[in-house]
Design a protein around this motif. Structure first.
Motif, PDB file in Angstrom:
ATOM      1  N   LEU A  29      28.529  24.887  17.222  1.00  0.00           N
ATOM      2  CA  LEU A  29      27.423  24.824  16.259  1.00  0.00           C
ATOM      3  C   LEU A  29      27.732  23.824  15.146  1.00  0.00           C
ATOM      4  CD1 LEU A  29      25.495  27.880  14.890  1.00  0.00           C
ATOM      5  CD2 LEU A  29      26.340  26.197  13.296  1.00  0.00           C
ATOM      6  N   CYS A  52      27.471  19.994  16.633  1.00  0.00           N
ATOM      7  CA  CYS A  52      26.265  19.514  17.329  1.00  0.00           C
ATOM      8  C   CYS A  52      25.348  18.738  16.377  1.00  0.00           C
ATOM      9  CB  CYS A  52      25.498  20.695  17.933  1.00  0.00           C
ATOM     10  SG  CYS A  52      23.952  20.166  18.662  1.00  0.00           S
ATOM     11  N   PRO A  53      25.027  17.486  16.720  1.00  0.00           N
ATOM     12  CA  PRO A  53      24.239  16.670  15.781  1.00  0.00           C
ATOM     13  C   PRO A  53      22.754  17.016  15.751  1.00  0.00           C
ATOM     14  CG  PRO A  53      24.675  15.425  17.770  1.00  0.00           C
ATOM     15  CD  PRO A  53      25.409  16.721  17.925  1.00  0.00           C
ATOM     16  N   VAL A  54      22.272  17.747  16.769  1.00  0.00           N
ATOM     17  CA  VAL A  54      20.824  17.971  16.841  1.00  0.00           C
ATOM     18  C   VAL A  54      20.444  19.410  16.484  1.00  0.00           C
ATOM     19  CG1 VAL A  54      20.544  16.183  18.604  1.00  0.00           C
ATOM     20  CG2 VAL A  54      20.858  18.542  19.310  1.00  0.00           C
ATOM     21  N   GLU A  55      21.375  20.184  16.024  1.00  0.00           N
ATOM     22  CA  GLU A  55      21.157  21.604  15.720  1.00  0.00           C
ATOM     23  C   GLU A  55      20.623  22.353  16.929  1.00  0.00           C
ATOM     24  OE1 GLU A  55      18.875  21.802  11.996  1.00  0.00           O
ATOM     25  OE2 GLU A  55      20.554  22.933  11.166  1.00  0.00           O
ATOM     26  N   ARG A 108      16.524  20.939  22.702  1.00  0.00           N
ATOM     27  CA  ARG A 108      16.969  20.055  21.620  1.00  0.00           C
ATOM     28  C   ARG A 108      18.138  19.163  22.052  1.00  0.00           C
ATOM     29  NH1 ARG A 108      14.853  20.273  16.932  1.00  0.00           N
ATOM     30  NH2 ARG A 108      16.536  19.087  15.981  1.00  0.00           N
TER      31      ARG A 108
END
Ligand code: SF4
Ligand code: SF4
Lengths: 301, 188
Positions: free
Chosen positions: B68, B71-74, B90
């Motif tokens: 979590l 992760c760059p994109v949530e 995502r």
């Protein structure tokens, strides 16, 4: 063990050369009129092309490059998001620099000593040089922050070989070293002898520092089981010895000889050193990914 | 977060049948390569007496999930009950979470070019059902539990097993009842 991460190798090394060139131009521009306008223009063009190629290469690492824009979503804790933001900002700052480089006509008149020059032309020239310096400074700082963020992505508690200050120092040293050498190549005919000498000394300093840092880094790796695996992978890899020979030893000797005979112009030798260091850094970056060993479940299957 | 759900695995009861692995694959009809849940055999020499025992592991819905964080994109979110959910819609397939998780539980699916992992059957839990793996475990070796101090104070409940990464990295929400030394269950 990791994989050959070509997109990441290209993204990091090309991005670091691009930022390194801008950083060196900023340094050369520290006192007014020291930076040749043509060199400024060439440096900006080359770093822009490299930055664009770097950003393009990074897309090939993604499973879904079409959704790359989403990578900006987690600035709160993801260094990858921060890296992308800072590189995009660096690119925006570069656009400003590019625009500046197109506005350097008046500075060129000043440089060439053409007459007559009016006072308003002189004032405009001074203003342009100030703007140029500001642009170079902003782009360099943003670029360096982007590179530090790139390195922080790899500072993962799961990977002992990366979970330290090593990645940040390696990435910044690549920036300083290749930035200086590429600027030397671009400025073969445009740099003053004293500037060449400074850039050569800087490159030698970076090479020595890089070598010493790696020795310290290597000796610290044996502190964990995974780190020891990384170390033995490196020492047993012909790639590592090729990197040591081509990227550290040969450039070290060539740089010393260039500095010893600095009165004699040796553009070809500078080009050779630059190519060797480029190769060394690409191999070094490949090994950075290949040799990473993560803590994992140690069971039979 | 009001509570932390997780797994309790009893190596004393586990026979290494891989029923949990299959139940998971069956429930989600996952592609061939990703293995959200996996049964491991402990190294026989990890104990003073030779011990052939198994443990089953999927995502541990860690209290401090590295997946979590990086992760760059949530794509990852942590629910109030502690379940760490990965949203494949995502995910852009950067694989950073696979590098960050010490348990290798987010798995890259080469067919979809995205990562996927166990979401603790949250949709079943919300309906009051057990996760598919837990429901399928015939000897009852795998349980859904609330991870809290009273569980940790029970005799025989372990936070880790030999060969597992240090729980300090992510504080995984899994507990174990360790194997009896010298006991060997043959599956081969
Ligand atoms: S086990 Fe791995 S994937 Fe699951 S929550 Fe922990 S760090 Fe994330
Ligand atoms: S692979 Fe997907 S889930 Fe994993 S870090 Fe990248 S975007 Fe996030």
């Amino acid at each position: 063990m990791g994989d050959w991460e070509w997109p990441l190798i290209l993204f990091t090394v090309l991005g670091q050369i691009a930022v390194g060139i801008i950083l060196m131009l900023w340094w050369l521009d520290r006192s007014r009129d020291h930076l040749n306008t043509k060199l400024f223009k060439q440096g900006v063009n080359v770093s822009g092309i490299l930055l664009a190629l770097a950003l393009l290469a990074s897309l090939f690492h993604l499973g879904h490059p079409e959704a790359a824009y989403r990578a900006l979503a987690h600035l709160g804790s993801s260094w990858l998001s921060r890296e992308i933001l800072l590189f995009l900002l660096t690119f925006l700052a570069w656009i400003y620099l590019f625009w500046q480089s197109r506005q350097q006509a008046i500075s060129r008149i000043l440089e060439s000593g053409a007459t007559p020059i009016t006072t308003s032309e002189i004032a405009a020239g001074v203003q342009q040089t100030d703007n140029r310096s500001l642009g170079l400074g902003i782009t360099s700082v943003l670029g360096l922050l982007g590179i530090a963020s790139s390195a922080m992505i790899y500072v993962l508690p799961r990977v002992p070989a990366w979970n330290n200050v090593g990645p940040v120092l390696f990435f910044l040293l690549t920036t300083g070293l290749l930035g200086a050498l590429c600027t030397l190549v671009l400025g073969t005919k445009l740099l003053q002898p004293v500037q060449k000498n400074l850039l050569l000394k800087w490159s030698l300093g970076c090479t020595i520092l890089s070598l010493l840092l790696y020795v310290v880094y290597g000796s610290l790796l044996s502190g964990s089981a995974e780190g020891s695996l990384t170390l033995s992978f490196l020492l047993n890899s012909p790639l590592f010895w090729a990197r040591a020979l081509l990227g550290w030893l040969a450039p070290l000797l060539l740089l010393v000889s260039l500095l010893r005979n600095s009165q004699v112009e040796k553009p070809n030798l500078i080009l050779i050193v630059t190519l060797l260091v480029c190769l060394g850094e690409v191999l070094g970056r490949a090994l950075f990914y290949l040799s990473a060993v993560g803590i994992h479940i140690n069971a039979l299957f | 977060m009001s509570k932390q759900l997780g797994f309790l695995h009893n190596s004393e009861k586990c026979v290494g049948c891989r029923g949990c692995e299959m139940a998971c694959k069956n429930e989600y009809q996952t592609d061939a390569t990703p293995q959200w849940r996996k049964v491991f055999q402990l190294n026989e020499d990890a104990f003073s007496l030779p011990t052939r025992m198994f443990f089953s592991m999927a995502c541990n819905h860690c209290a401090h999930p590295e997946c979590l964080r990086v992760c760059p994109v949530e794509a990852y979110t942590k629910r109030d009950d502690g379940i760490v959910i990965h949203d494949p819609n995502r995910c852009i397939g950067c694989r950073l979470c696979t590098m960050a998780c010490p348990y290798d539980r987010p798995q890259f699916n080469p067919a979809k070019k995205k990562v996927e992992k166990c979401n603790l059957c949250y949709q079943r839990i919300d309906k009051g059902e057990k996760p598919a793996c837990v429901a399928a475990c015939i000897p009852g070796a795998l349980e859904l539990v609330e991870i809290n101090d009273s569980l940790d104070q029970k005799t025989g409940v372990l936070k880790t097993l030999p060969g597992l990464p240090s729980p300090k990295i992510t504080t995984p929400s899994i507990r174990f009842i360790g194997p009896k030394q010298g006991k060997q269950i043959r599956r081969d």
